[in-house]
Motif scaffolding. Structure first.
Motif, PDB file in Angstrom:
ATOM      1  N   ILE A 353       0.875  -1.168   0.000  1.00 27.56           N
ATOM      2  CA  ILE A 353       0.000   0.000   0.000  1.00 27.56           C
ATOM      3  C   ILE A 353       0.914   1.221   0.000  1.00 27.56           C
ATOM      4  CG2 ILE A 353      -0.188   0.212   2.530  1.00 27.56           C
ATOM      5  CD1 ILE A 353      -3.226   0.769   2.060  1.00 27.56           C
ATOM      6  N   PRO A 354       0.570   2.305  -0.689  1.00 27.94           N
ATOM      7  CA  PRO A 354       1.473   3.460  -0.737  1.00 27.94           C
ATOM      8  C   PRO A 354       1.924   3.916   0.636  1.00 27.94           C
ATOM      9  CG  PRO A 354      -0.323   3.751  -2.299  1.00 27.94           C
ATOM     10  CD  PRO A 354      -0.636   2.510  -1.523  1.00 27.94           C
ATOM     11  N   ALA A 355       3.179   4.352   0.713  1.00 28.00           N
ATOM     12  CA  ALA A 355       3.797   4.688   1.996  1.00 28.00           C
ATOM     13  C   ALA A 355       3.011   5.733   2.767  1.00 28.00           C
ATOM     14  CB  ALA A 355       5.232   5.163   1.768  1.00 28.00           C
ATOM     15  N   GLU A 356       2.315   6.630   2.076  1.00 32.25           N
ATOM     16  CA  GLU A 356       1.598   7.686   2.793  1.00 32.25           C
ATOM     17  C   GLU A 356       0.399   7.149   3.581  1.00 32.25           C
ATOM     18  OE1 GLU A 356       0.496   8.093  -1.684  1.00 32.25           O
ATOM     19  OE2 GLU A 356       2.272   7.645  -0.445  1.00 32.25           O
ATOM     20  N   TYR A 357       0.001   5.890   3.324  1.00 33.05           N
ATOM     21  CA  TYR A 357      -1.094   5.276   4.074  1.00 33.05           C
ATOM     22  C   TYR A 357      -0.594   4.590   5.354  1.00 33.05           C
ATOM     23  CZ  TYR A 357      -4.572   5.867   0.353  1.00 33.05           C
ATOM     24  OH  TYR A 357      -5.457   6.392  -0.558  1.00 33.05           O
ATOM     25  N   SER A 358       0.740   4.546   5.551  1.00 34.63           N
ATOM     26  CA  SER A 358       1.313   3.842   6.699  1.00 34.63           C
ATOM     27  C   SER A 358       1.974   4.827   7.652  1.00 34.63           C
ATOM     28  CB  SER A 358       2.367   2.823   6.226  1.00 34.63           C
ATOM     29  OG  SER A 358       1.781   1.840   5.400  1.00 34.63           O
ATOM     30  N   ALA A 359       1.994   4.435   8.935  1.00 38.61           N
ATOM     31  CA  ALA A 359       2.691   5.243   9.931  1.00 38.61           C
ATOM     32  C   ALA A 359       4.197   5.117   9.732  1.00 38.61           C
ATOM     33  CB  ALA A 359       2.300   4.793  11.334  1.00 38.61           C
ATOM     34  N   THR A 360       4.937   6.046  10.323  1.00 41.21           N
ATOM     35  CA  THR A 360       6.396   6.027  10.253  1.00 41.21           C
ATOM     36  C   THR A 360       6.950   5.500  11.567  1.00 41.21           C
ATOM     37  OG1 THR A 360       6.374   7.953   8.801  1.00 41.21           O
ATOM     38  CG2 THR A 360       8.466   7.425   9.895  1.00 41.21           C
ATOM     39  N   TYR A 361       7.847   4.509  11.488  1.00 43.27           N
ATOM     40  CA  TYR A 361       8.401   3.873  12.678  1.00 43.27           C
ATOM     41  C   TYR A 361       9.920   3.970  12.670  1.00 43.27           C
ATOM     42  CZ  TYR A 361       3.836   1.609  13.238  1.00 43.27           C
ATOM     43  OH  TYR A 361       2.500   1.361  13.406  1.00 43.27           O
ATOM     44  N   THR A 362      10.502   3.732  13.826  1.00 43.20           N
ATOM     45  CA  THR A 362      11.936   3.538  13.936  1.00 43.20           C
ATOM     46  C   THR A 362      12.176   2.244  14.692  1.00 43.20           C
ATOM     47  OG1 THR A 362      14.036   4.525  14.616  1.00 43.20           O
ATOM     48  CG2 THR A 362      12.181   4.795  16.107  1.00 43.20           C
ATOM     49  N   ASP A 363      13.295   1.602  14.467  1.00 34.58           N
ATOM     50  CA  ASP A 363      13.564   0.315  15.109  1.00 34.58           C
ATOM     51  C   ASP A 363      13.539   0.443  16.622  1.00 34.58           C
ATOM     52  OD1 ASP A 363      13.799  -0.899  12.690  1.00 34.58           O
ATOM     53  OD2 ASP A 363      15.990  -0.844  12.627  1.00 34.58           O
ATOM     54  N   GLY A 364      12.942  -0.546  17.267  1.00 43.29           N
ATOM     55  CA  GLY A 364      12.940  -0.607  18.721  1.00 43.29           C
ATOM     56  C   GLY A 364      11.939   0.307  19.395  1.00 43.29           C
ATOM     57  N   VAL A 371       1.923   9.543  12.419  1.00 44.19           N
ATOM     58  CA  VAL A 371       0.805   8.794  11.846  1.00 44.19           C
ATOM     59  C   VAL A 371       0.836   8.961  10.332  1.00 44.19           C
ATOM     60  CG1 VAL A 371      -0.566   9.112  13.930  1.00 44.19           C
ATOM     61  CG2 VAL A 371      -0.834  10.717  12.031  1.00 44.19           C
ATOM     62  N   ALA A 372       0.063   8.120   9.653  1.00 47.88           N
ATOM     63  CA  ALA A 372       0.008   8.173   8.195  1.00 47.88           C
ATOM     64  C   ALA A 372      -0.454   9.557   7.736  1.00 47.88           C
ATOM     65  CB  ALA A 372      -0.935   7.095   7.681  1.00 47.88           C
ATOM     66  N   SER A 373       0.103  10.023   6.629  1.00 47.97           N
ATOM     67  CA  SER A 373      -0.332  11.317   6.099  1.00 47.97           C
ATOM     68  C   SER A 373      -1.667  11.211   5.381  1.00 47.97           C
ATOM     69  CB  SER A 373       0.736  11.886   5.157  1.00 47.97           C
ATOM     70  OG  SER A 373       0.990  10.998   4.080  1.00 47.97           O
ATOM     71  N   VAL A 374      -2.024   9.986   4.980  1.00 48.09           N
ATOM     72  CA  VAL A 374      -3.332   9.751   4.353  1.00 48.09           C
ATOM     73  C   VAL A 374      -4.080   8.717   5.193  1.00 48.09           C
ATOM     74  CG1 VAL A 374      -4.568   8.916   2.330  1.00 48.09           C
ATOM     75  CG2 VAL A 374      -2.494  10.298   2.041  1.00 48.09           C
ATOM     76  N   ILE A 375      -5.199   9.112   5.755  1.00 48.47           N
ATOM     77  CA  ILE A 375      -6.053   8.199   6.526  1.00 48.47           C
ATOM     78  C   ILE A 375      -7.435   8.221   5.895  1.00 48.47           C
ATOM     79  CG2 ILE A 375      -7.137   7.718   8.755  1.00 48.47           C
ATOM     80  CD1 ILE A 375      -4.744   8.917  10.131  1.00 48.47           C
ATOM     81  N   PRO A 376      -7.919   7.083   5.370  1.00 51.81           N
ATOM     82  CA  PRO A 376      -9.261   7.062   4.793  1.00 51.81           C
ATOM     83  C   PRO A 376     -10.291   7.618   5.787  1.00 51.81           C
ATOM     84  CG  PRO A 376      -8.115   5.027   4.295  1.00 51.81           C
ATOM     85  CD  PRO A 376      -7.248   5.783   5.260  1.00 51.81           C
ATOM     86  N   GLU A 377     -11.218   8.368   5.267  1.00 51.94           N
ATOM     87  CA  GLU A 377     -12.187   9.035   6.139  1.00 51.94           C
ATOM     88  C   GLU A 377     -12.923   8.056   7.035  1.00 51.94           C
ATOM     89  OE1 GLU A 377     -15.945  12.179   5.850  1.00 51.94           O
ATOM     90  OE2 GLU A 377     -14.853  11.571   4.032  1.00 51.94           O
ATOM     91  N   ILE A 378     -13.219   6.871   6.528  1.00 49.43           N
ATOM     92  CA  ILE A 378     -13.979   5.884   7.304  1.00 49.43           C
ATOM     93  C   ILE A 378     -13.208   5.418   8.526  1.00 49.43           C
ATOM     94  CG2 ILE A 378     -13.131   3.856   6.044  1.00 49.43           C
ATOM     95  CD1 ILE A 378     -16.754   4.460   7.185  1.00 49.43           C
TER      96      ILE A 378
END
Length: 398
Positions: A353-364, A371-378
């Motif tokens: 799924i495009p990266a903008e739909y996912s949160a950003t993490y760091t190891d550990g 949070v994701a820059s794109v969050i479906p309205e639902i």
């Protein structure tokens, strides 16, 4: 924060006997101003300051005993918790001494929850050589998210009915709100299960349960409409090794889809968890709990309900199957973890799924950096409901 000790007893000592033991211990007093049906607050010294708390008694069955206790006291049937709460580190030795005194009086043992040490120390017995290495634990975590506006009023009855019809191992054996789980399904039944779920003055309903193998355990959590979070969450954990059996795998798939379609899940997933970074989940308590983004790596199964499929269906690929208006994608036949799935899907098809739909993490780190820059309205939180302090949801008729 507390320092926790658990006392396991082979018999069934009462709280009155614990109080008698407190009275016979120099310097300790039960706090008369605190009335607890399942425990007592202990004061110490001339000034009678807080020392520790004794919670219990709790009935415990053999299947719920930790391995450390099964090895030294398999006949344990009762447990107490001795808790030194807050920042009272100077009181820890007094809590430890009382826990040992209680264990000695009931011919039991103490488990230090911080160090996993047992008191009294069991006699060392040379264990027989293991002929085969114990397989690495491999659990499949299955999760369904259901919006409050889509949730059937009889969703608990529906969930249990689907389990009985499709995956009998999905029917709980034990259930309750805390360990050890206090109720048996064979005696309390469906009505008792539902009553325990709604047994919460704050309307923050939840329930935890254990299942027969190969299903391990599960839980059901209500939304927090006071914070705007609209999701009821159902989780089931299955032994991944057992899913080498194609018949069981097929039954689990039917169960997954039946719960998703009949109970109206907006999103559902199945993932082989890697325990070093289990915290990467779509819903995270970032005060308030909220959708933070899809997992950035491929999962074993993904379900998008009819309204979510309008937004992300195009990312599930041509192999996605339509079920009752929703879309289901299996990234592999047998359950594979994210590394193996990455090889199966191929780098040219990642991220799924495009990266903008996912949160950003760091190891550990469990919490996402962003949070994701794109969050479906639902999937977005709703306007928080104006409820009295300490109340999570308006009354719901079960």
């Amino acid at each position: 924060m507390s320092y926790d000790l658990t006392v396991y007893c082979p018999g069934s000592p009462t709280l009155d006997q614990v109080l008698l033991l407190v009275g016979n211990t120099r310097g300790l007093h039960a706090d008369p101003s605190v009335s607890k049906d399942d425990g007592v607050v202990i004061l110490r010294g001339m000034k009678r300051g807080y020392s520790f708390t004794v919670d219990g008694k709790f009935s415990v069955e053999a299947e719920d005993l930790p391995e450390e206790i099964t090895a030294v006291l398999p006949e344990a049937t009762t447990m107490f918790r001795v808790l030194v709460e807050g920042t009272q580190e100077a009181e820890i030795p007094h809590g430890v001494r009382f826990a040992r005194k209680l264990a000695k009086a009931c011919h039991g043992v103490v488990l230090d929850e911080q160090t996993a040490e047992i008191w009294p120390q069991p006699r060392t017995v040379k264990a027989p050589a293991r002929t085969e290495p114990k397989p690495e634990r491999r659990d499949v975590w299955i999760k369904w998210l259901i919006l409050e506006e889509d949730l059937p009023t009889d969703f608990l009855q529906g969930y249990l009915r689907i389990a009985r019809e499709v995956l009998p191992e999905g029917v709980p054996v034990r259930f309750g709100k805390y360990e050890p789980l206090q109720f048996r399904f064979d005696s309390s039944g469906e009505e008792g299960f539902i009553d325990e779920f709604y047994n919460d003055d704050s309307n923050g309903w939840d329930i935890y349960y254990k299942n027969p193998p190969p299903v391990r355990y599960g839980n059901i959590e209500a939304p927090q409409l006071s914070a705007g979070n609209p999701f009821t969450r159902i989780t089931l954990v299955v032994d991944g090794h057992a899913l080498a059996d194609s018949a069981l795998r097929s039954a689990l798939r039917r169960f997954f889809l039946a719960v998703a379609t009949e109970l109206g899940a907006v999103y559902a997933s199945a993932e082989v968890e890697r325990y070093q970074d289990m915290g990467r989940v779509p819903i995270f308590n970032m005060r308030p709990p909220q959708w933070v983004g899809f997992q950035p790596y491929p999962l074993w199964w993904v379900w998008a309900g009819p309204r979510l499929a309008l937004d992300i269906g195009r990312f599930l690929g041509p192999s996605a199957e339509e079920h009752n208006g929703g879309l289901f994608r299996a990234f592999s036949d047998e359950p594979l973890d994210r590394d193996a799935l990455t090889d199966v899907v191929g780098p040219e098809n990642l991220p799924w799924i495009p990266a903008e739909y996912s949160a950003t993490y760091t190891d550990g780190q469990m919490a996402p950096l962003a949070v994701a820059s794109v969050i479906p309205e639902i999937l977005r939180n709703r306007e928080p409901l104006d409820l009295p302090p300490g109340i999570y949801n308006p009354p719901r008729k079960p």
